[in-house]
Design a protein around this motif. Structure first.
Motif, PDB file in Angstrom:
ATOM      1  N   VAL A  84       0.841  -1.203   0.000  1.00 31.47           N
ATOM      2  CA  VAL A  84       0.000   0.000   0.000  1.00 31.47           C
ATOM      3  C   VAL A  84       0.875   1.251   0.000  1.00 31.47           C
ATOM      4  O   VAL A  84       0.618   2.203  -0.742  1.00 31.47           O
ATOM      5  N   TRP A  85       1.919   1.252   0.816  1.00 28.23           N
ATOM      6  CA  TRP A  85       2.790   2.433   0.878  1.00 28.23           C
ATOM      7  C   TRP A  85       3.555   2.616  -0.427  1.00 28.23           C
ATOM      8  O   TRP A  85       3.658   3.728  -0.950  1.00 28.23           O
ATOM      9  N   ARG A  86       4.073   1.537  -0.983  1.00 33.11           N
ATOM     10  CA  ARG A  86       4.851   1.601  -2.220  1.00 33.11           C
ATOM     11  C   ARG A  86       3.990   2.047  -3.402  1.00 33.11           C
ATOM     12  O   ARG A  86       4.431   2.807  -4.256  1.00 33.11           O
ATOM     13  N   GLU A  87       2.738   1.599  -3.442  1.00 35.88           N
ATOM     14  CA  GLU A  87       1.839   1.877  -4.562  1.00 35.88           C
ATOM     15  C   GLU A  87       0.792   2.946  -4.231  1.00 35.88           C
ATOM     16  O   GLU A  87      -0.235   3.039  -4.889  1.00 35.88           O
ATOM     17  N   ARG A  88       1.050   3.765  -3.219  1.00 40.34           N
ATOM     18  CA  ARG A  88       0.043   4.682  -2.702  1.00 40.34           C
ATOM     19  C   ARG A  88      -0.519   5.652  -3.743  1.00 40.34           C
ATOM     20  O   ARG A  88      -1.724   5.913  -3.750  1.00 40.34           O
ATOM     21  N   ASP A  89       0.309   6.177  -4.622  1.00 39.18           N
ATOM     22  CA  ASP A  89      -0.203   7.128  -5.618  1.00 39.18           C
ATOM     23  C   ASP A  89      -1.113   6.436  -6.628  1.00 39.18           C
ATOM     24  O   ASP A  89      -2.177   6.955  -6.973  1.00 39.18           O
ATOM     25  N   ARG A  90      -0.704   5.259  -7.086  1.00 37.04           N
ATOM     26  CA  ARG A  90      -1.544   4.499  -8.023  1.00 37.04           C
ATOM     27  C   ARG A  90      -2.857   4.087  -7.364  1.00 37.04           C
ATOM     28  O   ARG A  90      -3.934   4.245  -7.950  1.00 37.04           O
ATOM     29  N   LEU A  91      -2.780   3.581  -6.140  1.00 41.04           N
ATOM     30  CA  LEU A  91      -3.984   3.150  -5.433  1.00 41.04           C
ATOM     31  C   LEU A  91      -4.921   4.326  -5.182  1.00 41.04           C
ATOM     32  O   LEU A  91      -6.144   4.197  -5.350  1.00 41.04           O
ATOM     33  N   TYR A  92      -4.377   5.466  -4.825  1.00 40.08           N
ATOM     34  CA  TYR A  92      -5.208   6.652  -4.604  1.00 40.08           C
ATOM     35  C   TYR A  92      -5.891   7.082  -5.904  1.00 40.08           C
ATOM     36  O   TYR A  92      -7.086   7.399  -5.914  1.00 40.08           O
ATOM     37  N   ARG A  93      -5.157   7.055  -6.988  1.00 39.42           N
ATOM     38  CA  ARG A  93      -5.735   7.414  -8.288  1.00 39.42           C
ATOM     39  C   ARG A  93      -6.873   6.453  -8.644  1.00 39.42           C
ATOM     40  O   ARG A  93      -7.957   6.879  -9.060  1.00 39.42           O
ATOM     41  N   GLU A  94      -6.651   5.150  -8.455  1.00 34.73           N
ATOM     42  CA  GLU A  94      -7.699   4.169  -8.744  1.00 34.73           C
ATOM     43  C   GLU A  94      -8.912   4.384  -7.842  1.00 34.73           C
ATOM     44  O   GLU A  94     -10.056   4.267  -8.295  1.00 34.73           O
ATOM     45  N   TYR A  95      -8.664   4.687  -6.580  1.00 33.91           N
ATOM     46  CA  TYR A  95      -9.747   4.942  -5.632  1.00 33.91           C
ATOM     47  C   TYR A  95     -10.572   6.150  -6.078  1.00 33.91           C
ATOM     48  O   TYR A  95     -11.800   6.090  -6.112  1.00 33.91           O
ATOM     49  N   THR A  96      -9.917   7.235  -6.423  1.00 30.09           N
ATOM     50  CA  THR A  96     -10.652   8.450  -6.805  1.00 30.09           C
ATOM     51  C   THR A  96     -11.417   8.256  -8.114  1.00 30.09           C
ATOM     52  O   THR A  96     -12.459   8.869  -8.303  1.00 30.09           O
ATOM     53  N   GLU A  97     -10.918   7.408  -8.999  1.00 32.46           N
ATOM     54  CA  GLU A  97     -11.573   7.165 -10.281  1.00 32.46           C
ATOM     55  C   GLU A  97     -12.661   6.099 -10.206  1.00 32.46           C
ATOM     56  O   GLU A  97     -13.432   5.945 -11.150  1.00 32.46           O
ATOM     57  N   SER A  98     -12.741   5.383  -9.099  1.00 34.05           N
ATOM     58  CA  SER A  98     -13.688   4.284  -8.965  1.00 34.05           C
ATOM     59  C   SER A  98     -15.122   4.790  -8.855  1.00 34.05           C
ATOM     60  O   SER A  98     -15.404   5.732  -8.111  1.00 34.05           O
ATOM     61  N   ALA A  99     -16.024   4.143  -9.579  1.00 36.10           N
ATOM     62  CA  ALA A  99     -17.441   4.493  -9.498  1.00 36.10           C
ATOM     63  C   ALA A  99     -18.058   3.973  -8.205  1.00 36.10           C
ATOM     64  O   ALA A  99     -18.975   4.578  -7.658  1.00 36.10           O
ATOM     65  N   ASP A 100     -17.570   2.842  -7.702  1.00 38.38           N
ATOM     66  CA  ASP A 100     -18.051   2.255  -6.455  1.00 38.38           C
ATOM     67  C   ASP A 100     -16.873   2.148  -5.492  1.00 38.38           C
ATOM     68  O   ASP A 100     -16.194   1.126  -5.419  1.00 38.38           O
ATOM     69  N   LYS A 101     -16.615   3.224  -4.786  1.00 36.70           N
ATOM     70  CA  LYS A 101     -15.440   3.310  -3.923  1.00 36.70           C
ATOM     71  C   LYS A 101     -15.441   2.258  -2.811  1.00 36.70           C
ATOM     72  O   LYS A 101     -14.405   1.692  -2.488  1.00 36.70           O
ATOM     73  N   ILE A 102     -16.597   1.984  -2.230  1.00 35.12           N
ATOM     74  CA  ILE A 102     -16.657   1.002  -1.146  1.00 35.12           C
ATOM     75  C   ILE A 102     -16.309  -0.385  -1.674  1.00 35.12           C
ATOM     76  O   ILE A 102     -15.521  -1.107  -1.057  1.00 35.12           O
ATOM     77  N   ALA A 103     -16.845  -0.770  -2.805  1.00 34.26           N
ATOM     78  CA  ALA A 103     -16.500  -2.072  -3.396  1.00 34.26           C
ATOM     79  C   ALA A 103     -15.019  -2.106  -3.765  1.00 34.26           C
ATOM     80  O   ALA A 103     -14.351  -3.130  -3.579  1.00 34.26           O
ATOM     81  N   TRP A 104     -14.486  -0.995  -4.252  1.00 38.22           N
ATOM     82  CA  TRP A 104     -13.077  -0.952  -4.630  1.00 38.22           C
ATOM     83  C   TRP A 104     -12.175  -1.184  -3.423  1.00 38.22           C
ATOM     84  O   TRP A 104     -11.130  -1.827  -3.532  1.00 38.22           O
TER      85      TRP A 104
END
Length: 135
Positions: A84-104
């Motif tokens: 999570v720490w190593r990939e934090r920027d990618r994961l944050y970007r995917e989270y913000t772009e997700s239509a269903d954040k809770i499922a993501w």
């Protein structure tokens, strides 16, 4: 007792009692998002005091470029935290772009159904507690 240096507290909303000033905080950066996820992972299936200590130890290790295993004995959680720490920027970007954040959130490592809901509340996606089914 807060074990984090004061410079790490600036802008993070951290406090010693539970790790965050505002339990419902929308992350604004990958670092903020990763801290919320790591906090949830550290608190999964342990008492609040154990979770808080684990979180503080992990963040100290990560901030100096080390692995979370230096501050955390659970190898599965430590590996998840490192990812999570190593990939934090990618994961944050995917989270913000997700239509269903809770499922993501359930796609994150070491985030199961209970941790997903706790994390969703921390991120301001759920207000209060979800109703439980009566058996």
């Amino acid at each position: 007792m807060n074990l984090l240096p004061s410079y790490q507290l600036a802008g993070t909303g951290l406090r010693s009692s539970d790790g965050f000033d505002n339990e419902h905080a929308t992350p604004e950066t990958g670092d903020d998002f990763a801290r919320h996820v790591i906090f949830a992972i550290c608190h999964a299936s342990v008492t609040p005091s154990v979770g808080r200590r684990a979180y503080e130890h992990c963040m100290r290790a990560l901030e100096v470029g080390a692995t979370a295993r230096l501050g955390f004995r659970h190898p599965g959680k430590a590996d998840a935290i490192d990812l999570v720490w190593r990939e934090r920027d990618r994961l944050y970007r995917e989270y913000t772009e997700s239509a269903d954040k809770i499922a993501w959130l359930a796609t994150l490592p070491w985030v199961g159904p209970v941790t997903k809901n706790a994390l969703a509340r921390r991120l301001g996606l759920l207000a209060g507690h979800e109703p439980r089914a009566v058996a």
